[in-house]
Design an enzyme around this catalytic site. Structure first.
Site, PDB file in Angstrom:
ATOM      1  N   GLN A 101       0.848  -1.192   0.000  1.00  0.00           N
ATOM      2  CA  GLN A 101       0.000   0.000   0.000  1.00  0.00           C
ATOM      3  C   GLN A 101       0.885   1.244   0.000  1.00  0.00           C
ATOM      4  OE1 GLN A 101      -3.580  -0.497   2.866  1.00  0.00           O
ATOM      5  NE2 GLN A 101      -1.998  -1.887   3.621  1.00  0.00           N
ATOM      6  N   ASN A 102       2.168   1.039   0.229  1.00  0.00           N
ATOM      7  CA  ASN A 102       3.095   2.160   0.365  1.00  0.00           C
ATOM      8  C   ASN A 102       3.437   2.740  -1.003  1.00  0.00           C
ATOM      9  OD1 ASN A 102       3.025   1.464   3.037  1.00  0.00           O
ATOM     10  ND2 ASN A 102       4.969   0.338   2.995  1.00  0.00           N
ATOM     11  N   ASP A 104       6.189   4.809  -1.316  1.00  0.00           N
ATOM     12  CA  ASP A 104       7.530   5.400  -1.130  1.00  0.00           C
ATOM     13  C   ASP A 104       8.624   4.754  -1.986  1.00  0.00           C
ATOM     14  OD1 ASP A 104       7.462   3.800   2.145  1.00  0.00           O
ATOM     15  OD2 ASP A 104       8.123   2.950   0.225  1.00  0.00           O
ATOM     16  N   HIS A 119      -1.542   1.311  -4.255  1.00  0.00           N
ATOM     17  CA  HIS A 119      -1.947   2.719  -4.086  1.00  0.00           C
ATOM     18  C   HIS A 119      -1.089   3.656  -4.912  1.00  0.00           C
ATOM     19  CE1 HIS A 119      -4.036   1.698  -0.014  1.00  0.00           C
ATOM     20  NE2 HIS A 119      -4.726   1.303  -1.057  1.00  0.00           N
ATOM     21  N   CYS A 130      -5.062  14.928 -19.939  1.00  0.00           N
ATOM     22  CA  CYS A 130      -4.607  14.362 -21.231  1.00  0.00           C
ATOM     23  C   CYS A 130      -3.968  12.992 -21.077  1.00  0.00           C
ATOM     24  CB  CYS A 130      -3.620  15.325 -21.900  1.00  0.00           C
ATOM     25  SG  CYS A 130      -2.028  15.399 -21.053  1.00  0.00           S
ATOM     26  N   THR A 187       0.413  -2.970   8.641  1.00  0.00           N
ATOM     27  CA  THR A 187      -0.764  -2.240   8.168  1.00  0.00           C
ATOM     28  C   THR A 187      -1.880  -2.348   9.199  1.00  0.00           C
ATOM     29  OG1 THR A 187      -2.439  -2.000   6.417  1.00  0.00           O
ATOM     30  CG2 THR A 187      -1.575  -4.221   6.788  1.00  0.00           C
ATOM     31  N   ALA A 230       8.491  -4.792  12.440  1.00  0.00           N
ATOM     32  CA  ALA A 230       8.727  -5.540  11.198  1.00  0.00           C
ATOM     33  C   ALA A 230      10.224  -5.667  10.923  1.00  0.00           C
ATOM     34  CB  ALA A 230       8.031  -4.836  10.041  1.00  0.00           C
TER      35      ALA A 230
HETATM   36  C1  BV8 Z   1     -12.262   2.832  -3.186  1.00  0.00           C
HETATM   37  C2  BV8 Z   1      -3.125   7.625  -0.864  1.00  0.00           C
HETATM   38  C3  BV8 Z   1     -14.148   2.710  -4.596  1.00  0.00           C
HETATM   39  C4  BV8 Z   1      -1.730   7.463  -1.257  1.00  0.00           C
HETATM   40  C5  BV8 Z   1      -4.461   6.179   0.510  1.00  0.00           C
HETATM   41  C6  BV8 Z   1     -16.518   2.908   4.749  1.00  0.00           C
HETATM   42  C7  BV8 Z   1     -16.297   1.558   4.957  1.00  0.00           C
HETATM   43  C8  BV8 Z   1     -15.412   0.839   4.157  1.00  0.00           C
HETATM   44  C9  BV8 Z   1     -14.726   1.473   3.127  1.00  0.00           C
HETATM   45  C10 BV8 Z   1     -14.951   2.802   2.935  1.00  0.00           C
HETATM   46  C11 BV8 Z   1     -15.831   3.529   3.723  1.00  0.00           C
HETATM   47  N1  BV8 Z   1     -15.814   4.804   3.291  1.00  0.00           N
HETATM   48  C12 BV8 Z   1     -14.965   4.909   2.244  1.00  0.00           C
HETATM   49  C13 BV8 Z   1     -14.441   3.707   2.021  1.00  0.00           C
HETATM   50  C14 BV8 Z   1     -13.504   3.319   0.997  1.00  0.00           C
HETATM   51  C15 BV8 Z   1     -12.112   3.817   1.384  1.00  0.00           C
HETATM   52  C16 BV8 Z   1     -11.714   3.274   2.736  1.00  0.00           C
HETATM   53  O1  BV8 Z   1     -11.350   2.131   2.860  1.00  0.00           O
HETATM   54  N2  BV8 Z   1     -11.770   4.172   3.753  1.00  0.00           N
HETATM   55  C17 BV8 Z   1     -11.421   3.716   5.084  1.00  0.00           C
HETATM   56  C18 BV8 Z   1     -10.567   4.793   5.768  1.00  0.00           C
HETATM   57  C19 BV8 Z   1     -12.694   3.439   5.869  1.00  0.00           C
HETATM   58  N3  BV8 Z   1     -11.253   3.277   0.362  1.00  0.00           N
HETATM   59  C20 BV8 Z   1     -11.105   3.953  -0.779  1.00  0.00           C
HETATM   60  O2  BV8 Z   1     -11.575   5.044  -1.008  1.00  0.00           O
HETATM   61  C21 BV8 Z   1     -10.300   3.224  -1.836  1.00  0.00           C
HETATM   62  N4  BV8 Z   1     -11.024   3.303  -3.076  1.00  0.00           N
HETATM   63  O3  BV8 Z   1     -12.849   2.262  -2.307  1.00  0.00           O
HETATM   64  O4  BV8 Z   1     -12.792   3.119  -4.395  1.00  0.00           O
HETATM   65  C22 BV8 Z   1     -14.390   2.848  -6.038  1.00  0.00           C
HETATM   66  C23 BV8 Z   1     -14.609   1.687  -6.790  1.00  0.00           C
HETATM   67  C24 BV8 Z   1     -14.884   1.823  -8.133  1.00  0.00           C
HETATM   68  C25 BV8 Z   1     -14.899   3.081  -8.740  1.00  0.00           C
HETATM   69  C26 BV8 Z   1     -14.634   4.233  -7.982  1.00  0.00           C
HETATM   70  C27 BV8 Z   1     -14.371   4.110  -6.611  1.00  0.00           C
HETATM   71  C28 BV8 Z   1      -8.951   3.894  -2.026  1.00  0.00           C
HETATM   72  C29 BV8 Z   1      -8.082   3.601  -0.826  1.00  0.00           C
HETATM   73  C30 BV8 Z   1      -6.702   4.221  -1.021  1.00  0.00           C
HETATM   74  C31 BV8 Z   1      -6.663   5.534  -0.333  1.00  0.00           C
HETATM   75  N5  BV8 Z   1      -5.333   6.132  -0.453  1.00  0.00           N
HETATM   76  N6  BV8 Z   1      -3.371   6.882   0.367  1.00  0.00           N
HETATM   77  C32 BV8 Z   1      -0.900   8.195  -0.229  1.00  0.00           C
HETATM   78  O5  BV8 Z   1      -0.929   9.447  -0.211  1.00  0.00           O
HETATM   79  O6  BV8 Z   1      -0.218   7.489   0.524  1.00  0.00           O
HETATM   80  S1  BV8 Z   1      -4.751   5.303   1.922  1.00  0.00           S
HETATM   81  C33 BV8 Z   1      -3.518   5.383   3.058  1.00  0.00           C
HETATM   82  O7  BV8 Z   1      -3.844   4.355   4.035  1.00  0.00           O
HETATM   83  C34 BV8 Z   1      -2.134   4.965   2.538  1.00  0.00           C
HETATM   84  O8  BV8 Z   1      -2.121   4.628   1.172  1.00  0.00           O
HETATM   85  C35 BV8 Z   1      -1.817   3.727   3.351  1.00  0.00           C
HETATM   86  O9  BV8 Z   1      -1.104   2.853   2.595  1.00  0.00           O
HETATM   87  C36 BV8 Z   1      -3.171   3.205   3.638  1.00  0.00           C
HETATM   88  C37 BV8 Z   1      -3.289   2.183   4.724  1.00  0.00           C
HETATM   89  O10 BV8 Z   1      -2.648   2.676   5.871  1.00  0.00           O
HETATM   90  P1  BV8 Z   1      -1.516   1.729   6.515  1.00  0.00           P
HETATM   91  O11 BV8 Z   1      -0.467   1.485   5.493  1.00  0.00           O
HETATM   92  O12 BV8 Z   1      -2.147   0.551   7.141  1.00  0.00           O
HETATM   93  O13 BV8 Z   1      -0.884   2.703   7.592  1.00  0.00           O
HETATM   94  P2  BV8 Z   1      -1.448   3.004   9.051  1.00  0.00           P
HETATM   95  O14 BV8 Z   1      -0.714   4.191   9.583  1.00  0.00           O
HETATM   96  O15 BV8 Z   1      -2.952   3.022   9.017  1.00  0.00           O
HETATM   97  O16 BV8 Z   1      -1.038   1.725   9.906  1.00  0.00           O
HETATM   98  C38 BV8 Z   1       0.326   1.449  10.141  1.00  0.00           C
HETATM   99  C39 BV8 Z   1       0.353   0.140  10.899  1.00  0.00           C
HETATM  100  O17 BV8 Z   1       1.712  -0.236  11.095  1.00  0.00           O
HETATM  101  C40 BV8 Z   1      -0.286   0.210  12.260  1.00  0.00           C
HETATM  102  O18 BV8 Z   1      -1.098  -0.930  12.455  1.00  0.00           O
HETATM  103  C41 BV8 Z   1       0.912   0.186  13.228  1.00  0.00           C
HETATM  104  O19 BV8 Z   1       0.595  -0.530  14.418  1.00  0.00           O
HETATM  105  C42 BV8 Z   1       1.920  -0.595  12.449  1.00  0.00           C
HETATM  106  N7  BV8 Z   1       3.316  -0.287  12.723  1.00  0.00           N
HETATM  107  C43 BV8 Z   1       3.872   0.921  12.992  1.00  0.00           C
HETATM  108  N8  BV8 Z   1       5.218   0.767  13.102  1.00  0.00           N
HETATM  109  C44 BV8 Z   1       5.495  -0.542  12.873  1.00  0.00           C
HETATM  110  C45 BV8 Z   1       4.285  -1.227  12.633  1.00  0.00           C
HETATM  111  N9  BV8 Z   1       4.227  -2.546  12.379  1.00  0.00           N
HETATM  112  C46 BV8 Z   1       5.386  -3.220  12.364  1.00  0.00           C
HETATM  113  N10 BV8 Z   1       6.593  -2.642  12.588  1.00  0.00           N
HETATM  114  C47 BV8 Z   1       6.683  -1.321  12.845  1.00  0.00           C
HETATM  115  N11 BV8 Z   1       7.901  -0.756  13.068  1.00  0.00           N
HETATM  116 ZN    ZN Z   2      -2.124  17.126 -19.621  1.00  0.00          ZN
END
Ligand code: BV8
Ligand code: ZN
Length: 242
Positions: A101-102, A104, A119, A130, A187, A230
């Site tokens: 999902q990253n 980077d 993503h 375009c 994640t 991780a």
């Molecule tokens: C879509 C952009 C439909 C890029 C991102 C209600 C219910 C269900 C779903 C939805 C809803 N309302 C809306 C939705 C859909 C929505 C969604 O899921 N929303 C959620 C918040 C409820 N999803 C969407 O909109 C997706 N599209 O559904 O489209 C559609 C279909 C057809 C036609 C048209 C439309 C699109 C989803 C993508 C969104 N873009 N980012 C960017 O700028 O980065 S999401 C964003 O969150 C990032 O991309 C990231 O990758 C993603 C997930 O986050 P995580 O990677 O899990 O990061 P997080 O901080 O949350 O967690 C980190 C974890 O690591 C933690 O658990 C922590 O404990 C752990 N950790 C920390 N350190 C460590 C560790 N673990 C191990 N070692 C460590 N050292």
């Molecule tokens: Zn253009």
């Protein structure tokens, strides 16, 4: 912990096909803040204000300020042992697919060759008017950069409310259906559809290994849930299988 790593290795040694799904936690030890943790990116900004097409249409400069800040941060970051361990998994005794999902690019920098960036990538920018797309690592870019057609260019990432690229999703689904083990690392498993990938694999018969610092909605369903960094756990798992 050791017995959990051994249990994970046992599952992996029997597997012919493995999928790993990673999130921001895998890049946390590279110094990149996660989204939803204590110092999370979303805490300082609201996702709705920045990672949506509406936000970009309303204020492309603001969205680009955030992405320029992140490009600067990512540029200074390098892969950590978790990325390196996942890259080594490509040489494992199984067919391996890495889904991230990253945005980077650190998995590829660590040597992973077959990475499905569901993503998108912060290092690609595109024009929704375009269709122009380019790989671009200039830091910082003008806020916003403009396309030759006059429209503002955007990061080639998937924003909330946008569909994931169909071709990539097809490859992800195909790998999930074939997997005997799905590893889910760093994640929060709250963003869909990526949060459903592991369940899809488990419903097709895969065992699930979760590596996370905290419990997530997936934890109760995982066959092996290893609580830890991780960067510590993934190298231990790779050492136990390779
Ligand atoms: C879509 C952009 C439909 C890029 C991102 C209600 C219910 C269900 C779903 C939805 C809803 N309302 C809306 C939705 C859909 C929505 C969604 O899921 N929303 C959620 C918040 C409820 N999803 C969407 O909109 C997706 N599209 O559904 O489209 C559609 C279909 C057809 C036609 C048209 C439309 C699109 C989803 C993508 C969104 N873009 N980012 C960017 O700028 O980065 S999401 C964003 O969150 C990032 O991309 C990231 O990758 C993603 C997930 O986050 P995580 O990677 O899990 O990061 P997080 O901080 O949350 O967690 C980190 C974890 O690591 C933690 O658990 C922590 O404990 C752990 N950790 C920390 N350190 C460590 C560790 N673990 C191990 N070692 C460590 N050292
Ligand atoms: Zn253009």
């Amino acid at each position: 912990m050791k017995h959990l790593v051994e249990k994970a290795a046992e599952l992996l040694n029997k597997a012919r096909a493995v999928v790993a799904v990673t999130g921001a936690g895998v890049s946390a030890e590279s110094g990149i803040p996660t989204f939803r943790g204590e110092d999370g990116l979303w805490n300082t900004y609201r996702a709705e204000d920045l990672a949506t097409p509406e936000a970009f249409a309303k204020n492309p400069a603001l969205v680009w300020q955030w992405y320029n800040w992140r490009r600067g941060l990512f540029r200074k970051s390098s892969p950590n042992p978790a990325h390196v361990a996942l890259a080594k998994m490509e040489n494992g005794p199984f067919d391996f697919t890495l889904v991230t999902q990253n945005i980077d690019g650190l998995h590829s920098l660590a040597g992973s060759k077959n990475v499905l960036e569901v993503h998108g990538s912060i290092w690609r920018i595109r024009c929704d008017t375009c269709g122009y797309v380019e790989h671009n690592e200039t830091v910082p870019l003008p806020e916003p950069p403009f396309c030759t057609c006059g429209a503002p260019l955007r990061p080639d990432v998937v924003w909330f409310g946008e569909a994931l690229e169909a071709g990539i999703i097809g490859k992800v689904m195909e790998a999930l259906m074939r997997a005997e083990v799905v590893i889910v690392a760093g994640t929060s498993s709250v963003v869909y559809p990526a949060a459903s990938f592991a369940v899809t694999a488990m419903q097709a018969g895969a065992a699930c290994i979760e590596v996370n610092l905290h419990n997530t909605p997936l934890t109760p369903m995982a066959d092996v849930a290893i609580c830890g960094k991780a960067g510590d756990i993934m190298p231990q798992i790779v050492k136990a299988i390779l």
